[in-house]
Write a protein that holds these residues in place. Structure first.
Motif, PDB file in Angstrom:
ATOM      1  N   GLU B 246       0.866  -1.188   0.000  1.00 47.18           N
ATOM      2  CA  GLU B 246       0.000   0.000   0.000  1.00 47.18           C
ATOM      3  C   GLU B 246       0.899   1.234   0.000  1.00 47.18           C
ATOM      4  O   GLU B 246       1.836   1.309   0.800  1.00 47.18           O
ATOM      5  CB  GLU B 246      -0.894  -0.035   1.250  1.00 47.18           C
ATOM      6  N   MET B 247       0.636   2.165  -0.909  1.00 46.64           N
ATOM      7  CA  MET B 247       1.546   3.296  -1.105  1.00 46.64           C
ATOM      8  C   MET B 247       0.823   4.625  -1.144  1.00 46.64           C
ATOM      9  O   MET B 247      -0.123   4.798  -1.913  1.00 46.64           O
ATOM     10  CB  MET B 247       2.306   3.105  -2.429  1.00 46.64           C
ATOM     11  N   ALA B 248       1.296   5.568  -0.332  1.00 50.31           N
ATOM     12  CA  ALA B 248       0.751   6.927  -0.357  1.00 50.31           C
ATOM     13  C   ALA B 248       1.392   7.706  -1.503  1.00 50.31           C
ATOM     14  O   ALA B 248       2.498   7.380  -1.944  1.00 50.31           O
ATOM     15  CB  ALA B 248       1.030   7.619   0.978  1.00 50.31           C
ATOM     16  N   PHE B 249       0.709   8.727  -1.959  1.00 47.35           N
ATOM     17  CA  PHE B 249       1.190   9.556  -3.071  1.00 47.35           C
ATOM     18  C   PHE B 249       1.495   8.678  -4.291  1.00 47.35           C
ATOM     19  O   PHE B 249       2.543   8.792  -4.917  1.00 47.35           O
ATOM     20  CB  PHE B 249       2.428  10.358  -2.663  1.00 47.35           C
ATOM     21  N   CYS B 250       0.597   7.780  -4.559  1.00 44.09           N
ATOM     22  CA  CYS B 250       0.803   6.799  -5.618  1.00 44.09           C
ATOM     23  C   CYS B 250      -0.526   6.598  -6.338  1.00 44.09           C
ATOM     24  O   CYS B 250      -1.534   6.281  -5.701  1.00 44.09           O
ATOM     25  CB  CYS B 250       1.272   5.492  -4.965  1.00 44.09           C
ATOM     26  N   ASP B 251      -0.547   6.832  -7.645  1.00 41.95           N
ATOM     27  CA  ASP B 251      -1.783   6.630  -8.391  1.00 41.95           C
ATOM     28  C   ASP B 251      -1.768   5.261  -9.076  1.00 41.95           C
ATOM     29  O   ASP B 251      -0.831   4.473  -8.901  1.00 41.95           O
ATOM     30  CB  ASP B 251      -2.007   7.768  -9.398  1.00 41.95           C
ATOM     31  N   LEU B 252      -2.795   4.997  -9.849  1.00 40.00           N
ATOM     32  CA  LEU B 252      -2.934   3.661 -10.428  1.00 40.00           C
ATOM     33  C   LEU B 252      -1.759   3.319 -11.351  1.00 40.00           C
ATOM     34  O   LEU B 252      -1.295   2.167 -11.384  1.00 40.00           O
ATOM     35  CB  LEU B 252      -4.252   3.556 -11.212  1.00 40.00           C
ATOM     36  N   LYS B 253      -1.275   4.315 -12.076  1.00 33.40           N
ATOM     37  CA  LYS B 253      -0.159   4.069 -12.986  1.00 33.40           C
ATOM     38  C   LYS B 253       1.092   3.645 -12.209  1.00 33.40           C
ATOM     39  O   LYS B 253       1.758   2.656 -12.551  1.00 33.40           O
ATOM     40  CB  LYS B 253       0.120   5.359 -13.784  1.00 33.40           C
ATOM     41  N   GLN B 254       1.379   4.377 -11.143  1.00 32.91           N
ATOM     42  CA  GLN B 254       2.549   4.028 -10.314  1.00 32.91           C
ATOM     43  C   GLN B 254       2.351   2.687  -9.617  1.00 32.91           C
ATOM     44  O   GLN B 254       3.300   1.924  -9.424  1.00 32.91           O
ATOM     45  CB  GLN B 254       2.796   5.140  -9.295  1.00 32.91           C
TER      46      GLN B 254
END
Lengths: 456, 456
Positions: B246-254
């Protein structure tokens, strides 16, 4: 960019524009400038953001609350302030997620650990818990790295079990029966339950791990374990993690060699890889923590029998609360005395058989078993292990004596190419308490489960 | 010495005396000499022990059964036989543990996997399962190594839960109530249960992992998960392991970038670190396995929306069993077609909201969500993820629409410094099936739990 990366490359980044995303941990504003204490959680260190009134959105920035998520761009510069090497001269700050003033983690006053337990979903944002749970992660990895580098195969022990080889009294039962229907029908029909019989959550993966030791020579478990103990103490949780290595062609002496080597490796790994966190614990949680741990790494662990320990305790010029007696267990005060007596970690071996588990190897004296507890200064018992009884007949005898079901597959490990083998178990949280100086097990588990407490 | 070490240092050990401890896997004896196929489980390779009638205990050695535990000393020599580089000319063999002739793993005929499932405690001693469970161990370590090297904090999600945020219907209940007393008293009193209310075993640690992503930016879970699904298929187990980054500041592409990078890393790590095991699978389990995996490492994963996939399927010159329809799920035959169409792994993105979970981010079209499934050739769906809804009001609306309890702490993650964040989940056993070519999930879990089956 991660803040961790920025610090790693700080020399080459100095004077360059950097972009970070994270959270405002504190905010002091003046008329013409302001300081934001910024963290993104990728390392323990924060960095200070300095902004001035020449920025187009100075007014908006000045209003940002503690807890806000932001994207900041600016220049990495050397800091003129005390206590920090670098800071960022802000070019722009974009608000990513607001945080109203009812945010429970305000900077005024240090919140108590009890308060933070109530806010468990927010507490990893505080310095203390940020440090604790990163050390938890790094320690878990160190354990895997040690065992994998030494050729151990990682074994995922089953958690559902229908056997009651180990203390069924303290197990949680698992069921898909509709309890309301059980109540209304007046009977429990386990043939209708998910596994067709009564099932529980395991209290140890050791017995199954022995099957892997007999195939891979060296194996280890590392996973969650469950005990339905109704204890509300600082050291008891009902869901915790445990590691259990198991080794074929390995006697008690070699077992202790691995315990000592593994423990030193893990402690050193954490000191080396979490320097900022360990400094923090040393300063604010347990003074002398780093010295305690460094001493452990450099010490030779004493090895002494339970019998000789009782001798020493009985001769000690101490007024005991619990009198040390041959053939009986030792108390916390005894553990403390003996580690101070030897001024370091102590392996106590060859325990009276009646106070130990059925699977431990009976010594030739027929009175003691080849078991070991490791006592460390400042923490008492850290882990325990034993050589396992590999003699089929002796094992059956012990099972009968102790009323343990004579599980066929477990006995067969002694029948089909069995051999001398040993292992030990270490509670992961007990290790974390020792490593961090944090005293309460509720503070080293992200979402602790204790009697009556199962939130999140 | 471990056999693994012997092979690593074989050049320098050649001609020297070595000592090994392990098990007899096979035994062929002649009048004046014999060959023992020996393994100690520390590596996939065995070694041949050659003994001759000039040994003092030749007669006893000749009688040793398959499965016996032995200590062997002898000289490492180059082998004259085909198919092996080295063998050991025996100086002495000591029997450590006998193995009678009723040992289920005899060399006559290859036992079926079904038979071996009945003998689960012995099957890691066979070549197939020896390979499977070592690959399981190495894969688990590769996952940890990837995430730790990339700055992710390992999060131990709680397994006991009283929330029913995710599909309570398929949860196992955990209790310490005495069910016989529940039946006789005619009522269920949860205030008397261990946690004072009804508790279950979690089906996912994602929601709790989001709390760590909001503190550490990058986190991952890797632990056991439980589903009370009453499915007896090759791909369902009721206790399995799952990883959930799970990653913050991360959108679907990333998010997809991480999925692709992580998967390639893990596959490469296993190929590099388990060459003998992977050769074995390639030869005896799935022809072309290594080529399939190598191709994955070197491919660029296609990224295409669910809408465009349905378009392609509808235009395909194929008579479908299930007609592809816009706004609906895709079937196994569609997954297969689409990976063949693109000749490689395919990320299918932007799924119809009605067939996905409440926490996935609603796209501007109000019809689809920022979700992704990864389809790989030869296995279909390997993992899935999504950008999470970070908008408080939109999340509440979706919870209401889908009848999900509006859990305060989970919503508060959107109130207190929330941000764009994403994650994914990968079933560990699904990955192992893909990596080994072994088709049945019961054969990649040491002690599998399926409906009605909870042995060991």
């Amino acid at each position: 960019m991660d803040l961790k990366e920025l610090y790693e490359k700080s020399q080459e980044l100095l004077g360059s524009e950097v972009k970070l995303q994270g959270w405002i941990r504190n905010h002091r504003k003046q008329k013409d400038f302001g300081f934001i204490d910024f963290s993104d959680g990728t390392c323990f260190k924060h960095i200070q953001l300095v902004y001035t009134s020449d920025l187009a959105n100075f007014e908006e920035i000045a209003k940002l609350h503690i807890g806000c998520a932001i994207t900041v761009t600016g220049t990495l510069i050397e800091s003129e302030g005390a206590g920090q090497d670098y800071e960022i001269k802000v070019k722009d700050i974009v608000l990513e997620g607001d945080c109203p003033e009812d945010y429970p983690l305000q900077s005024k006053g240090r919140p108590t650990r009890e308060f933070l337990r109530e806010q468990a979903y927010l507490r990893p944002r505080t310095n203390l818990f940020q440090a604790v749970f990163r050390v938890r992660s790094v320690t878990a990895y160190a354990i895997h790295k040690y065992f994998q580098d030494h050729g151990f195969v990682y074994f995922h022990a089953p958690l559902f079990t229908t056997s009651d080889c180990e203390g069924a009294g303290e197990m949680f039962q698992v069921t898909t029966l509709d309890l309301d229907k059980v109540a209304s029908s007046g009977k429990v029909d386990y043939t209708k339950d998910f596994f067709g019989k009564r099932a529980n959550l395991t209290v140890s993966g050791q017995l199954e791990a022995e099957t892997f030791a007999m195939a891979y020579k060296k194996t280890y478990t590392f996973g969650p374990t469950f005990r339905a103990e109704n204890s509300n103490t600082k050291t008891h949780a009902n869901e915790f993690w445990m590691m259990e290595p198991e080794m074929a062609f390995c006697d008690l002496k070699q077992d202790m060699d691995v315990m000592e080597d593994m423990l030193k490796y893990v402690v050193k790994y954490v000191l080396d890889n979490c320097p900022d966190e360990m400094d923090f614990f040393d300063k604010f949680v347990e003074n002398g923590l780093k010295e305690k741990l460094t001493k452990l790494i450099n010490s030779n662990f004493t090895r002494i029998s339970h019998h000789d320990v009782i001798d020493i305790l009985q001769k000690a010029p101490v007024k005991w609360e619990f009198e040390p007696i041959q053939g009986e267990d030792i108390a916390k005060e005894h553990e403390k005395y003996i580690t101070e007596y030897f001024n370091g970690p102590v392996f106590i071996t060859d325990w009276p058989k009646d106070i130990k588990a059925f699977y431990m190897k009976l010594n030739p004296d027929n009175e003691t078993v080849a078991a070991v507890d490791l006592e460390v200064p400042g923490a008492g018992e850290l882990c325990g292990g034993s050589q396992r009884e590999e003699d089929y007949d002796k094992l059956v005898k012990r099972m009968k004596e102790m009323g343990v079901p004579e599980t066929e597959w477990y006995l067969n490990l002694r029948k089909y190419g069995g051999c001398v083998h040993s292992g030990f178990g270490m509670g992961f949280e007990r290790l974390l308490i020792y490593l961090t100086g944090v005293e309460n097990i509720r503070d080293v588990i992200p979402y602790p489960r204790t009697p009556g407490n199962c939130e999140y």
